[in-house]
Design a protein around this motif. Structure first.
Motif, PDB file in Angstrom:
ATOM      1  N   LEU A  64       0.821  -1.199   0.000  1.00  0.00           N
ATOM      2  CA  LEU A  64       0.000   0.000   0.000  1.00  0.00           C
ATOM      3  C   LEU A  64       0.861   1.258   0.000  1.00  0.00           C
ATOM      4  O   LEU A  64       2.054   1.198   0.269  1.00  0.00           O
ATOM      5  CB  LEU A  64      -0.922   0.009   1.225  1.00  0.00           C
ATOM      6  N   ARG A  65       0.218   2.386  -0.296  1.00  0.00           N
ATOM      7  CA  ARG A  65       0.861   3.687  -0.213  1.00  0.00           C
ATOM      8  C   ARG A  65       0.231   4.447   0.955  1.00  0.00           C
ATOM      9  O   ARG A  65      -0.918   4.178   1.329  1.00  0.00           O
ATOM     10  CB  ARG A  65       0.654   4.456  -1.524  1.00  0.00           C
ATOM     11  N   PRO A  66       0.950   5.407   1.513  1.00  0.00           N
ATOM     12  CA  PRO A  66       0.412   6.128   2.688  1.00  0.00           C
ATOM     13  C   PRO A  66      -0.924   6.803   2.453  1.00  0.00           C
ATOM     14  O   PRO A  66      -1.717   6.951   3.392  1.00  0.00           O
ATOM     15  CB  PRO A  66       1.514   7.153   2.989  1.00  0.00           C
ATOM     16  N   ASP A  67      -1.221   7.220   1.209  1.00  0.00           N
ATOM     17  CA  ASP A  67      -2.469   7.938   0.949  1.00  0.00           C
ATOM     18  C   ASP A  67      -3.551   7.053   0.332  1.00  0.00           C
ATOM     19  O   ASP A  67      -4.588   7.537  -0.113  1.00  0.00           O
ATOM     20  CB  ASP A  67      -2.222   9.147   0.049  1.00  0.00           C
ATOM     21  N   ASP A  68      -3.343   5.740   0.311  1.00  0.00           N
ATOM     22  CA  ASP A  68      -4.379   4.834  -0.183  1.00  0.00           C
ATOM     23  C   ASP A  68      -5.600   4.869   0.729  1.00  0.00           C
ATOM     24  O   ASP A  68      -5.498   5.081   1.940  1.00  0.00           O
ATOM     25  CB  ASP A  68      -3.868   3.390  -0.234  1.00  0.00           C
ATOM     26  N   LYS A 101     -14.458   0.633 -10.400  1.00  0.00           N
ATOM     27  CA  LYS A 101     -13.704   0.051  -9.298  1.00  0.00           C
ATOM     28  C   LYS A 101     -12.925  -1.196  -9.683  1.00  0.00           C
ATOM     29  O   LYS A 101     -12.043  -1.627  -8.940  1.00  0.00           O
ATOM     30  CB  LYS A 101     -14.640  -0.260  -8.131  1.00  0.00           C
ATOM     31  N   GLY A 102     -13.216  -1.757 -10.852  1.00  0.00           N
ATOM     32  CA  GLY A 102     -12.527  -2.973 -11.273  1.00  0.00           C
ATOM     33  C   GLY A 102     -11.018  -2.823 -11.367  1.00  0.00           C
ATOM     34  O   GLY A 102     -10.273  -3.782 -11.173  1.00  0.00           O
ATOM     35  N   GLN A 103     -10.541  -1.609 -11.620  1.00  0.00           N
ATOM     36  CA  GLN A 103      -9.104  -1.420 -11.807  1.00  0.00           C
ATOM     37  C   GLN A 103      -8.317  -1.546 -10.506  1.00  0.00           C
ATOM     38  O   GLN A 103      -7.106  -1.769 -10.532  1.00  0.00           O
ATOM     39  CB  GLN A 103      -8.852  -0.048 -12.430  1.00  0.00           C
ATOM     40  N   GLY A 104      -9.003  -1.428  -9.368  1.00  0.00           N
ATOM     41  CA  GLY A 104      -8.298  -1.537  -8.088  1.00  0.00           C
ATOM     42  C   GLY A 104      -8.868  -2.624  -7.201  1.00  0.00           C
ATOM     43  O   GLY A 104      -8.816  -2.527  -5.975  1.00  0.00           O
ATOM     44  N   PHE A 105      -9.396  -3.684  -7.815  1.00  0.00           N
ATOM     45  CA  PHE A 105     -10.058  -4.784  -7.116  1.00  0.00           C
ATOM     46  C   PHE A 105      -8.992  -5.760  -6.617  1.00  0.00           C
ATOM     47  O   PHE A 105      -8.463  -6.573  -7.370  1.00  0.00           O
ATOM     48  CB  PHE A 105     -11.014  -5.470  -8.096  1.00  0.00           C
ATOM     49  N   LEU A 106      -8.666  -5.697  -5.333  1.00  0.00           N
ATOM     50  CA  LEU A 106      -7.489  -6.377  -4.789  1.00  0.00           C
ATOM     51  C   LEU A 106      -7.386  -7.847  -5.148  1.00  0.00           C
ATOM     52  O   LEU A 106      -6.327  -8.322  -5.575  1.00  0.00           O
ATOM     53  CB  LEU A 106      -7.456  -6.235  -3.257  1.00  0.00           C
ATOM     54  N   GLU A 107      -8.455  -8.614  -4.945  1.00  0.00           N
ATOM     55  CA  GLU A 107      -8.362 -10.057  -5.152  1.00  0.00           C
ATOM     56  C   GLU A 107      -8.717 -10.481  -6.570  1.00  0.00           C
ATOM     57  O   GLU A 107      -8.722 -11.680  -6.877  1.00  0.00           O
ATOM     58  CB  GLU A 107      -9.259 -10.802  -4.157  1.00  0.00           C
ATOM     59  N   MET A 108      -9.013  -9.517  -7.425  1.00  0.00           N
ATOM     60  CA  MET A 108      -9.465  -9.860  -8.765  1.00  0.00           C
ATOM     61  C   MET A 108      -8.445  -9.546  -9.852  1.00  0.00           C
ATOM     62  O   MET A 108      -8.239 -10.345 -10.771  1.00  0.00           O
ATOM     63  CB  MET A 108     -10.765  -9.112  -9.071  1.00  0.00           C
ATOM     64  N   VAL A 109      -7.795  -8.390  -9.778  1.00  0.00           N
ATOM     65  CA  VAL A 109      -6.917  -7.961 -10.860  1.00  0.00           C
ATOM     66  C   VAL A 109      -5.455  -8.246 -10.527  1.00  0.00           C
ATOM     67  O   VAL A 109      -5.096  -8.389  -9.355  1.00  0.00           O
ATOM     68  CB  VAL A 109      -7.094  -6.460 -11.166  1.00  0.00           C
ATOM     69  N   PRO A 110      -4.597  -8.312 -11.536  1.00  0.00           N
ATOM     70  CA  PRO A 110      -3.168  -8.527 -11.281  1.00  0.00           C
ATOM     71  C   PRO A 110      -2.563  -7.369 -10.485  1.00  0.00           C
ATOM     72  O   PRO A 110      -2.989  -6.219 -10.613  1.00  0.00           O
ATOM     73  CB  PRO A 110      -2.567  -8.594 -12.688  1.00  0.00           C
ATOM     74  N   MET A 113      -1.565  -4.264 -12.389  1.00  0.00           N
ATOM     75  CA  MET A 113      -2.596  -3.284 -12.712  1.00  0.00           C
ATOM     76  C   MET A 113      -2.796  -2.316 -11.558  1.00  0.00           C
ATOM     77  O   MET A 113      -2.909  -1.099 -11.753  1.00  0.00           O
ATOM     78  CB  MET A 113      -3.922  -3.973 -13.047  1.00  0.00           C
ATOM     79  N   ILE A 114      -2.801  -2.834 -10.351  1.00  0.00           N
ATOM     80  CA  ILE A 114      -2.975  -1.997  -9.167  1.00  0.00           C
ATOM     81  C   ILE A 114      -1.806  -1.024  -9.013  1.00  0.00           C
ATOM     82  O   ILE A 114      -1.988   0.138  -8.653  1.00  0.00           O
ATOM     83  CB  ILE A 114      -3.119  -2.878  -7.909  1.00  0.00           C
ATOM     84  N   GLU A 115      -0.612  -1.492  -9.319  1.00  0.00           N
ATOM     85  CA  GLU A 115       0.581  -0.660  -9.159  1.00  0.00           C
ATOM     86  C   GLU A 115       0.633   0.499 -10.140  1.00  0.00           C
ATOM     87  O   GLU A 115       1.320   1.493  -9.900  1.00  0.00           O
ATOM     88  CB  GLU A 115       1.831  -1.526  -9.300  1.00  0.00           C
ATOM     89  N   THR A 116      -0.081   0.395 -11.255  1.00  0.00           N
ATOM     90  CA  THR A 116      -0.056   1.478 -12.251  1.00  0.00           C
ATOM     91  C   THR A 116      -1.030   2.605 -11.919  1.00  0.00           C
ATOM     92  O   THR A 116      -0.977   3.666 -12.552  1.00  0.00           O
ATOM     93  CB  THR A 116      -0.406   0.933 -13.656  1.00  0.00           C
ATOM     94  N   LEU A 117      -1.898   2.411 -10.941  1.00  0.00           N
ATOM     95  CA  LEU A 117      -2.899   3.420 -10.619  1.00  0.00           C
ATOM     96  C   LEU A 117      -2.259   4.648  -9.983  1.00  0.00           C
ATOM     97  O   LEU A 117      -1.356   4.529  -9.152  1.00  0.00           O
ATOM     98  CB  LEU A 117      -3.947   2.832  -9.670  1.00  0.00           C
TER      99      LEU A 117
END
Length: 309
Positions: A64-68, A101-110, A113-117
């Motif tokens: 995670l990042r501090p501002d997540d 919300k699909g782009q940041g779906f923890l258990e669903m997306v690689p 993908m989350i890291e590029t947000l």
């Protein structure tokens, strides 16, 4: 566990949308009272959405990042509604996101993908607290939890399981499906276990900032809901922006936006109404849910009458 051959099958549109490298497959062997199977993932004796054991366990190590900010909630409790509202608040603009919300779906997306947000990220999940990223305790990450009248959840969740055939492969009737819902034989061991576990986690971790938002809040007081979320997220918005976000995130404009982008997920946003359960549940089914609320949610923060309509 799926065989390697099954993992090489051509991916369906839902799996492709989430950037998955493998399809959804059953590891639980769950069936309703009439023998209709439903695809679910079983991990450590608990049922989850059929993302696979690796995805369920992998969410724990997500950095995670501090501002997540993390949006948590049982399926069909207004997760997308709340996510879109939070995203607009953090960007201080009444503009829809590109992917939802699909782009940041923890258990669903690689993880890639989350890291590029771009920050600040609004990540989301249906997982219970013990499966969330360990960094939550490090950063004291803000958590927004959605909930909803469990009777309306039953109606919406049934359609969710039927409409997402690629994921769940379920073909039973509403009456047959209710045996699964009432018995906790659906995702996250059911609505009542999920909420009881979250109540325990919240009380065990008072250092973690938490805001509970109900589906009914969005439907009945959109402006007030935007204000509550903005305050929790420490974002100062003027009245014009607050009203614009409330208007943009009203149910039908939001669903129309998803549809206009050709996103299949628009179909998962059904009506945006409360009390639709009265057209579906029998007296016995309604009373069974009342009993579960009484026995499993009494004394929890989720027993508040404001969403038990």
């Amino acid at each position: 566990m799926a065989s390697s051959a099954n993992n090489q099958e051509e991916l369906g549109p839902v799996a492709k949308f989430f950037g998955r490298s493998e399809p959804f497959y059953d590891t639980a062997g769950m069936k309703d009272e009439s023998g209709n199977p439903i695809t679910l993932t079983l991990v450590d004796g608990k049922l989850y959405t059929p993302v696979g054991e690796g995805c369920v366990r992998g969410a724990r190590s997500t950095r995670l990042r501090p501002d997540d900010v993390l949006l948590c909630g049982f399926c069909k409790t207004g997760c997308h509604w709340t996510w879109e509202t939070m995203n607009m608040i953090l960007r201080e603009k009444a503009e829809y996101s590109a992917m939802g919300k699909g782009q940041g779906f923890l258990e669903m997306v690689p993880l890639s993908m989350i890291e590029t947000l771009a920050s600040p990220r609004v990540l989301n999940t249906h997982l219970d607290f013990d499966r969330l990223p360990e960094d939550i305790l490090k950063y004291k990450t803000k958590l927004v939890i959605t909930t909803r009248n469990p009777k309306d959840v039953a109606v919406s969740f049934y359609h969710h399981h039927r409409d997402l055939y690629e994921m769940y492969g379920y073909e039973g009737t509403f009456s047959e499906w209710m045996s699964l819902y009432l018995g906790g034989k659906v995702d996250n061991d059911g609505f009542f276990k999920y909420h009881a576990d979250w109540d325990r986690a919240i009380k065990e971790h008072p250092e973690i900032p938490v805001l509970v938002v109900t589906y009914e809040d969005h439907a009945q007081d959109p402006v007030g809901t935007v204000k509550r979320l903005a305050s929790f997220l420490s974002v100062n918005l003027d009245d014009e922006t607050i009203n614009a976000i409330a208007a943009a995130t009203s149910f039908h404009p939001m669903k129309s936006d998803l549809k206009s982008k050709g996103m299949a997920t628009h179909a998962l946003l059904r009506k945006g109404e409360v009390c639709q359960w009265k057209d579906y549940l029998t007296v016995a089914q309604s009373e069974a849910i009342d009993k579960l609320v009484e026995t499993q949610l009494a004394g929890t923060i989720f027993a508040e009458p404001r969403y038990q309509i």
